[in-house]
Design an enzyme around this catalytic site. Sequence first.
Site, PDB file in Angstrom:
ATOM      1  N   SER A   1      -2.265   1.097  -4.908  1.00  0.00           N
ATOM      2  CA  SER A   1      -2.797   2.180  -4.076  1.00  0.00           C
ATOM      3  C   SER A   1      -4.103   2.726  -4.620  1.00  0.00           C
ATOM      4  CB  SER A   1      -1.760   3.304  -4.021  1.00  0.00           C
ATOM      5  OG  SER A   1      -2.301   4.455  -3.429  1.00  0.00           O
ATOM      6  N   ASN A   2      -4.874   3.278  -3.697  1.00  0.00           N
ATOM      7  CA  ASN A   2      -6.083   4.003  -4.084  1.00  0.00           C
ATOM      8  C   ASN A   2      -5.732   5.329  -4.758  1.00  0.00           C
ATOM      9  OD1 ASN A   2      -7.902   2.132  -3.178  1.00  0.00           O
ATOM     10  ND2 ASN A   2      -8.406   3.177  -1.258  1.00  0.00           N
TER      11      ASN A   2
ATOM     12  N   ASP B   1       0.868  -1.171   0.000  1.00  0.00           N
ATOM     13  CA  ASP B   1       0.000   0.000   0.000  1.00  0.00           C
ATOM     14  C   ASP B   1       0.915   1.235   0.000  1.00  0.00           C
ATOM     15  OD1 ASP B   1      -2.372   1.663   0.631  1.00  0.00           O
ATOM     16  OD2 ASP B   1      -1.381   1.888   2.577  1.00  0.00           O
TER      17      ASP B   1
ATOM     18  N   ARG C   1      -7.546  13.377   6.273  1.00  0.00           N
ATOM     19  CA  ARG C   1      -7.218  11.998   5.910  1.00  0.00           C
ATOM     20  C   ARG C   1      -8.435  11.085   6.108  1.00  0.00           C
ATOM     21  NH1 ARG C   1      -4.817   7.906   3.112  1.00  0.00           N
ATOM     22  NH2 ARG C   1      -4.095   6.209   4.416  1.00  0.00           N
TER      23      ARG C   1
HETATM   24  C1  LAC Z   1      -3.578   3.834  -0.439  1.00  0.00           C
HETATM   25  C2  LAC Z   1      -4.202   4.565   0.694  1.00  0.00           C
HETATM   26  C3  LAC Z   1      -5.633   4.583   0.697  1.00  0.00           C
HETATM   27  O1  LAC Z   1      -4.247   2.999  -1.057  1.00  0.00           O
HETATM   28  O2  LAC Z   1      -3.691   4.149   1.898  1.00  0.00           O
HETATM   29  O3  LAC Z   1      -2.416   4.116  -0.736  1.00  0.00           O
END
Ligand code: LAC
Length: 217
Positions: free
Chosen positions: A115-116, A10, A41
């Site tokens: 990652s998002n 992540d 956040r």
């Molecule tokens: C990510 C965040 C949401 O996906 O932590 O990087």
Amino acid sequence: MLQPKAYVFDAFGTLFDTTSVLARCEETFPGQGPELTALWRSKQLEYSWLRCLMGRYEDFWTLTRDGLTFACHALHLRIDQDRLDHLLEGYFTLEPFPDTAVLTRLGDIPRAILSNGSPTMLNAVVSNSGLTSRFQHVLSVDAVKSYKPSPDAYRIATDCLGLEAKDIVFVSSNGWDVAGAASFGFRACWLNRQNAPLEMLGQKPEAIIRTLGDLVP
Ligand code: LAC
């Protein structure tokens, strides 16, 4: 921990410190920095899950902006376009956690980020932190217009690496992400940076570590 065929990490909170924006927040709104950083956040994440449920995807940059706007309104802080842009730009230069230095010691095992974050955000933060060479792939959920912890989002990594989930160690500091990864079938590894309790989502990580250094064999 048995060596995997690949590591997937992540990004925000795991490799990059989202509290790096605290200094900008505090400088812009003296005395409100910590509260603004935390609410920003938490709203950013909440909006990703809510938009996923509503079937109304917008990329993570948009949600980061919207989360910040909401947080400012909630805290009665006057935000104009210049301040908004200044605070948002902090996301391009988040500090990498010092333990990311050990990533080179994980041998020849392929490493990816999933990652998002939007592709623009990810490319900026990875290259500004000098970590580009540590990863073979930088993957954004934007490819499927969904967000972790949806299985569609995790599948981007198995598809890209050509591996089964059980052969991949997925590392995240975010408890909800670890639960999602374990549920998907990854060997989930929780990097518990905050000394937080386990999320009550019915999923247990295979391993809990305190620093990325604990991954080094
Ligand atoms: C990510 C965040 C949401 O996906 O932590 O990087």
